[in-house]
Design a protein around this motif. Structure first.
Motif, PDB file in Angstrom:
ATOM      1  N   GLY A  43      28.216 -45.620   9.534  1.00 18.90           N
ATOM      2  CA  GLY A  43      27.500 -44.664   9.389  1.00 18.90           C
ATOM      3  C   GLY A  43      27.493 -43.669   8.601  1.00 18.90           C
ATOM      4  N   PHE A  44      28.376 -43.848   7.589  1.00 18.38           N
ATOM      5  CA  PHE A  44      28.527 -42.900   6.267  1.00 18.38           C
ATOM      6  C   PHE A  44      27.118 -43.187   5.183  1.00 18.38           C
ATOM      7  CE2 PHE A  44      32.693 -42.771   8.132  1.00 18.38           C
ATOM      8  CZ  PHE A  44      32.989 -41.659   7.632  1.00 18.38           C
ATOM      9  N   TYR A  45      26.693 -41.902   4.704  1.00 17.23           N
ATOM     10  CA  TYR A  45      25.844 -42.012   3.552  1.00 17.23           C
ATOM     11  C   TYR A  45      26.363 -41.738   2.588  1.00 17.23           C
ATOM     12  CZ  TYR A  45      22.474 -43.069   7.438  1.00 17.23           C
ATOM     13  OH  TYR A  45      21.936 -43.963   8.433  1.00 17.23           O
ATOM     14  N   PRO A  46      25.772 -42.136   1.375  1.00 18.30           N
ATOM     15  CA  PRO A  46      26.340 -41.658  -0.067  1.00 18.30           C
ATOM     16  C   PRO A  46      25.694 -40.113  -0.264  1.00 18.30           C
ATOM     17  CG  PRO A  46      25.477 -43.925  -0.413  1.00 18.30           C
ATOM     18  CD  PRO A  46      25.095 -43.364   1.062  1.00 18.30           C
ATOM     19  N   LEU A  47      26.428 -39.309  -0.622  1.00 19.27           N
ATOM     20  CA  LEU A  47      26.022 -38.186  -1.107  1.00 19.27           C
ATOM     21  C   LEU A  47      25.901 -37.599  -2.425  1.00 19.27           C
ATOM     22  CD1 LEU A  47      25.310 -35.333   0.728  1.00 19.27           C
ATOM     23  CD2 LEU A  47      27.577 -34.660   0.246  1.00 19.27           C
ATOM     24  N   GLU A  48      27.052 -38.272  -3.118  1.00 19.30           N
ATOM     25  CA  GLU A  48      27.181 -37.950  -4.607  1.00 19.30           C
ATOM     26  C   GLU A  48      28.118 -38.663  -5.120  1.00 19.30           C
ATOM     27  OE1 GLU A  48      26.752 -34.065  -7.722  1.00 19.30           O
ATOM     28  OE2 GLU A  48      27.669 -33.731  -5.638  1.00 19.30           O
ATOM     29  N   GLU A  49      27.827 -39.145  -6.501  1.00 19.70           N
ATOM     30  CA  GLU A  49      29.110 -39.591  -7.360  1.00 19.70           C
ATOM     31  C   GLU A  49      29.125 -38.746  -8.479  1.00 19.70           C
ATOM     32  OE1 GLU A  49      29.255 -43.422 -10.158  1.00 19.70           O
ATOM     33  OE2 GLU A  49      28.713 -44.073  -8.161  1.00 19.70           O
ATOM     34  N   ILE A  50      30.552 -38.476  -8.692  1.00 15.41           N
ATOM     35  CA  ILE A  50      30.880 -37.428  -9.732  1.00 15.41           C
ATOM     36  C   ILE A  50      32.095 -38.147 -10.469  1.00 15.41           C
ATOM     37  CG2 ILE A  50      29.869 -35.484  -8.754  1.00 15.41           C
ATOM     38  CD1 ILE A  50      32.418 -34.832  -7.214  1.00 15.41           C
ATOM     39  N   ASN A  51      32.238 -37.824 -11.481  1.00 13.22           N
ATOM     40  CA  ASN A  51      33.414 -37.837 -12.541  1.00 13.22           C
ATOM     41  C   ASN A  51      34.459 -36.877 -12.559  1.00 13.22           C
ATOM     42  OD1 ASN A  51      32.065 -40.468 -13.244  1.00 13.22           O
ATOM     43  ND2 ASN A  51      30.746 -39.523 -14.663  1.00 13.22           N
TER      44      ASN A  51
ATOM     45  N   PRO B 149      34.837 -43.198 -10.971  1.00 12.46           N
ATOM     46  CA  PRO B 149      34.042 -42.316 -10.745  1.00 12.46           C
ATOM     47  C   PRO B 149      34.119 -42.365  -8.878  1.00 12.46           C
ATOM     48  CG  PRO B 149      32.758 -44.366 -11.116  1.00 12.46           C
ATOM     49  CD  PRO B 149      34.069 -44.469 -11.768  1.00 12.46           C
ATOM     50  N   CYS B 150      33.942 -41.063  -8.406  1.00  8.87           N
ATOM     51  CA  CYS B 150      34.043 -40.673  -7.046  1.00  8.87           C
ATOM     52  C   CYS B 150      32.841 -40.711  -6.261  1.00  8.87           C
ATOM     53  CB  CYS B 150      34.880 -39.490  -6.786  1.00  8.87           C
ATOM     54  SG  CYS B 150      35.169 -39.036  -5.325  1.00  8.87           S
ATOM     55  N   LEU B 151      32.602 -41.549  -5.308  1.00  2.00           N
ATOM     56  CA  LEU B 151      31.527 -41.499  -4.468  1.00  2.00           C
ATOM     57  C   LEU B 151      31.928 -40.845  -3.278  1.00  2.00           C
ATOM     58  CD1 LEU B 151      28.637 -42.035  -3.612  1.00  2.00           C
ATOM     59  CD2 LEU B 151      29.368 -44.182  -2.653  1.00  2.00           C
ATOM     60  N   ILE B 152      31.333 -39.431  -2.944  1.00  2.81           N
ATOM     61  CA  ILE B 152      31.359 -38.942  -1.657  1.00  2.81           C
ATOM     62  C   ILE B 152      30.319 -39.289  -0.919  1.00  2.81           C
ATOM     63  CG2 ILE B 152      31.327 -36.393  -0.682  1.00  2.81           C
ATOM     64  CD1 ILE B 152      32.093 -35.393  -3.405  1.00  2.81           C
TER      65      ILE B 152
ATOM     66  N   LEU C 127      32.050 -35.707   8.902  1.00  2.26           N
ATOM     67  CA  LEU C 127      33.122 -36.404   8.539  1.00  2.26           C
ATOM     68  C   LEU C 127      32.797 -37.092   7.081  1.00  2.26           C
ATOM     69  CD1 LEU C 127      36.342 -37.484   9.111  1.00  2.26           C
ATOM     70  CD2 LEU C 127      35.210 -39.392  10.166  1.00  2.26           C
ATOM     71  N   MET C 128      33.643 -36.670   6.081  1.00  5.65           N
ATOM     72  CA  MET C 128      33.274 -37.191   4.774  1.00  5.65           C
ATOM     73  C   MET C 128      34.642 -38.160   4.414  1.00  5.65           C
ATOM     74  SD  MET C 128      34.134 -33.833   2.381  1.00  5.65           S
ATOM     75  CE  MET C 128      34.359 -35.000   0.861  1.00  5.65           C
ATOM     76  N   VAL C 129      34.353 -38.780   3.257  1.00  9.28           N
ATOM     77  CA  VAL C 129      35.225 -39.730   2.686  1.00  9.28           C
ATOM     78  C   VAL C 129      34.905 -39.925   1.265  1.00  9.28           C
ATOM     79  CG1 VAL C 129      33.902 -41.910   3.057  1.00  9.28           C
ATOM     80  CG2 VAL C 129      36.563 -41.705   2.865  1.00  9.28           C
TER      81      VAL C 129
END
Length: 154
Positions: free
Chosen positions: A130-138, A146-149, A105-107
């Motif tokens: 329980g979510f972990y940061p994957l990547e922040e992208i513009n 900036p979008c944090l996945i 599950l992502m957000v």
């Protein structure tokens, strides 16, 4: 005290999403974004939290592929924050995803490089769930947003 229900009727989904998002200007203050989110809930799994038959929160989940689903949008009325409503909406939707053999599950949320204090609280909510940061992208919402996945293994 609170009831949780999956909705199938698109018109009900649109009405509830519109009403709740418009009452959360700290997170949803851009008219075009509200309209896009409201129209986008049509083809999603949609769960609502009720208090005395009044909708007080919802979560909309879209399928990205057979292994990954995404929180398309979630909102809980401010006066109902910190009561476990968002956590319960996540639990109810995740049970269904697990039953359907979805693995992740992502957000997408406003990234950590942005100073918005409300979204700092949002990121903490996701981390606690329980979510972990994957990547922040513009590239998704632009440099100013900036979008944090974030991702969670189900």
């Amino acid at each position: 005290m609170f009831a949780f229900k999956k909705l199938l009727n698109d018109e009900e989904k649109l009405k509830i999403a519109d009403e709740i998002l418009r009452n959360l200007p700290q997170w949803f203050g851009i008219e075009e974004a509200i309209v896009e989110y409201v129209n986008g809930v049509r083809n999603t799994d949609f769960y609502v939290a009720y208090h005395l038959d009044k909708p007080i929160g919802f979560i909309s989940i879209k399928s990205n592929n057979e292994y990954t689903s995404e929180i398309y949008v979630i909102g809980v009325l401010k006066e109902n924050h910190n009561l476990g409503i968002g956590k319960k909406l996540l639990e109810v939707s995740q049970k269904e995803l697990i039953k359907n053999k979805v693995r992740f599950l992502m957000v997408k949320t406003l990234g950590e490089s942005h100073s918005d204090k409300n979204y700092k609280i949002t990121r903490e909510f996701y981390k606690n769930a329980g979510f972990y940061p994957l990547e922040e992208i513009n590239e998704i919402w632009g440099k100013e947003n900036p979008c944090l996945i974030m991702v969670k293994n189900l």
